[in-house]
Design a protein around this motif. Structure first.
Motif, PDB file in Angstrom:
ATOM      1  N   HIS A  62       7.286  -3.306  -7.487  1.00  0.00           N
ATOM      2  CA  HIS A  62       7.017  -2.271  -6.489  1.00  0.00           C
ATOM      3  C   HIS A  62       8.180  -2.233  -5.501  1.00  0.00           C
ATOM      4  O   HIS A  62       8.555  -3.258  -4.936  1.00  0.00           O
ATOM      5  CB  HIS A  62       5.719  -2.561  -5.733  1.00  0.00           C
ATOM      6  CG  HIS A  62       4.511  -2.661  -6.614  1.00  0.00           C
ATOM      7  ND1 HIS A  62       3.797  -1.569  -7.041  1.00  0.00           N
ATOM      8  CD2 HIS A  62       3.894  -3.749  -7.154  1.00  0.00           C
ATOM      9  CE1 HIS A  62       2.776  -1.964  -7.799  1.00  0.00           C
ATOM     10  NE2 HIS A  62       2.814  -3.280  -7.876  1.00  0.00           N
ATOM     11  N   TYR A  64       0.844  -1.193   0.000  1.00  0.00           N
ATOM     12  CA  TYR A  64       0.000   0.000   0.000  1.00  0.00           C
ATOM     13  C   TYR A  64       0.881   1.246   0.000  1.00  0.00           C
ATOM     14  O   TYR A  64       2.080   1.187   0.284  1.00  0.00           O
ATOM     15  CB  TYR A  64      -0.923   0.008   1.216  1.00  0.00           C
ATOM     16  CG  TYR A  64      -0.199   0.153   2.536  1.00  0.00           C
ATOM     17  CD1 TYR A  64      -0.067   1.401   3.140  1.00  0.00           C
ATOM     18  CD2 TYR A  64       0.367  -0.946   3.180  1.00  0.00           C
ATOM     19  CE1 TYR A  64       0.607   1.551   4.344  1.00  0.00           C
ATOM     20  CE2 TYR A  64       1.036  -0.811   4.377  1.00  0.00           C
ATOM     21  CZ  TYR A  64       1.151   0.438   4.968  1.00  0.00           C
ATOM     22  OH  TYR A  64       1.831   0.579   6.142  1.00  0.00           O
ATOM     23  N   THR A  68      -2.523   4.583  -3.805  1.00  0.00           N
ATOM     24  CA  THR A  68      -2.992   3.478  -4.646  1.00  0.00           C
ATOM     25  C   THR A  68      -3.850   2.531  -3.818  1.00  0.00           C
ATOM     26  O   THR A  68      -3.763   2.493  -2.586  1.00  0.00           O
ATOM     27  CB  THR A  68      -1.805   2.700  -5.224  1.00  0.00           C
ATOM     28  OG1 THR A  68      -1.028   2.155  -4.145  1.00  0.00           O
ATOM     29  CG2 THR A  68      -0.903   3.610  -6.061  1.00  0.00           C
ATOM     30  N   ASP A  69      -4.685   1.767  -4.487  1.00  0.00           N
ATOM     31  CA  ASP A  69      -5.469   0.753  -3.798  1.00  0.00           C
ATOM     32  C   ASP A  69      -4.533  -0.335  -3.277  1.00  0.00           C
ATOM     33  O   ASP A  69      -3.523  -0.657  -3.924  1.00  0.00           O
ATOM     34  CB  ASP A  69      -6.493   0.128  -4.749  1.00  0.00           C
ATOM     35  CG  ASP A  69      -7.581   1.106  -5.159  1.00  0.00           C
ATOM     36  OD1 ASP A  69      -7.841   2.042  -4.360  1.00  0.00           O
ATOM     37  OD2 ASP A  69      -8.138   0.943  -6.256  1.00  0.00           O
ATOM     38  N   HIS A  87       1.123   5.745  -1.477  1.00  0.00           N
ATOM     39  CA  HIS A  87       1.039   6.671  -2.611  1.00  0.00           C
ATOM     40  C   HIS A  87      -0.367   6.748  -3.192  1.00  0.00           C
ATOM     41  O   HIS A  87      -0.534   6.935  -4.401  1.00  0.00           O
ATOM     42  CB  HIS A  87       2.063   6.296  -3.689  1.00  0.00           C
ATOM     43  CG  HIS A  87       3.473   6.602  -3.295  1.00  0.00           C
ATOM     44  ND1 HIS A  87       3.975   7.874  -3.264  1.00  0.00           N
ATOM     45  CD2 HIS A  87       4.479   5.787  -2.879  1.00  0.00           C
ATOM     46  CE1 HIS A  87       5.236   7.847  -2.852  1.00  0.00           C
ATOM     47  NE2 HIS A  87       5.565   6.599  -2.605  1.00  0.00           N
TER      48      HIS A  87
END
Length: 214
Positions: free
Chosen positions: A69, A33, A37-38, A35
């Motif tokens: 990521h 998780y 984002t979902d 930034h």
């Protein structure tokens, strides 16, 4: 800090039963998780994750299909008895971005004679670039005498890092090492407060009985 790459799989099953099945397959449920984002729910290979997290504040590149990521561990849940990883929350970061993390303190050197070290804080919160988080911060106590103190302001931080706590935060306190007599006196006082009584030595008991017979 070296980046550690871990291949992940998308997690589609949720709940306690699904989590148990994931762990039986030597995998760990995790969520990415940050930034805005979902949350991204994944499973990670348990052995690889365990090795990676032996490095404090490890920088993990999670590879998920064609995507990757860059993350740092924010919360890791472990089994309280066996110690294996049950779940991991990983924060997505960007290169050059500064993050706040807790870094463990490592004490090196020996204090002066009759000095006793008391670690008041075993870690310190700092702000550093996500790709330059130190695994530890060393504190030298060589030759320090009773009465000396090491505060957060005394720590040598890596370039670009800054304290995220008050400079006066006490890290190490050096006190006078108690003598054997002081330790014994404290023990006797603690036992007295707890109502603990010791049987008299046999020699004293015998002398007492002879005195009463005469």
């Amino acid at each position: 800090m070296a980046e550690i790459k871990i291949a992940a799989e998308t997690r589609t099953e949720f709940g306690k039963g699904a989590a148990r099945r994931i762990r039986r397959a030597d995998k760990v449920p995790a969520v990415l998780y940050g930034h805005g984002t979902d949350p991204v729910h994944v499973t990670l290979p348990g052995h690889d994750l365990m090795l990676a997290l032996k490095n404090s504040n490890a920088l993990l590149t999670i590879e998920l299909g064609s995507e990757s990521h860059l993350t740092i561990p924010k919360q890791v849940q472990r089994d309280p008895l066996k110690g294996f990883i049950e779940h991991a929350d990983l924060l997505i970061v960007k290169r050059g971005e500064k993050v706040q993390v807790d870094v463990p303190i490592t004490v090196v050197g020996e204090p002066g004679p009759d000095a006793l070290l008391v670690t008041e804080n075993a870690s310190v919160s700092i702000e550093a670039e996500a790709t330059h988080i130190p695994s530890e911060i060393e504190v030298s106590v060589a030759g320090l005498e009773a009465g000396a103190q090491v505060t957060a302001a005394d720590l040598h931080l890596p370039e670009g890092a800054a304290l995220a706590v008050e400079p006066e935060l006490l890290i190490i306190n050096v006190t006078h090492a108690p003598t054997a007599a002081e330790v014994e006196a404290e023990l006797e006082e603690a036992e007295a407060d707890a109502g603990i009584e010791h049987d008299a030595p046999e020699a004293e008991v015998g002398a007492s009985e002879e005195s009463s017979e005469s």
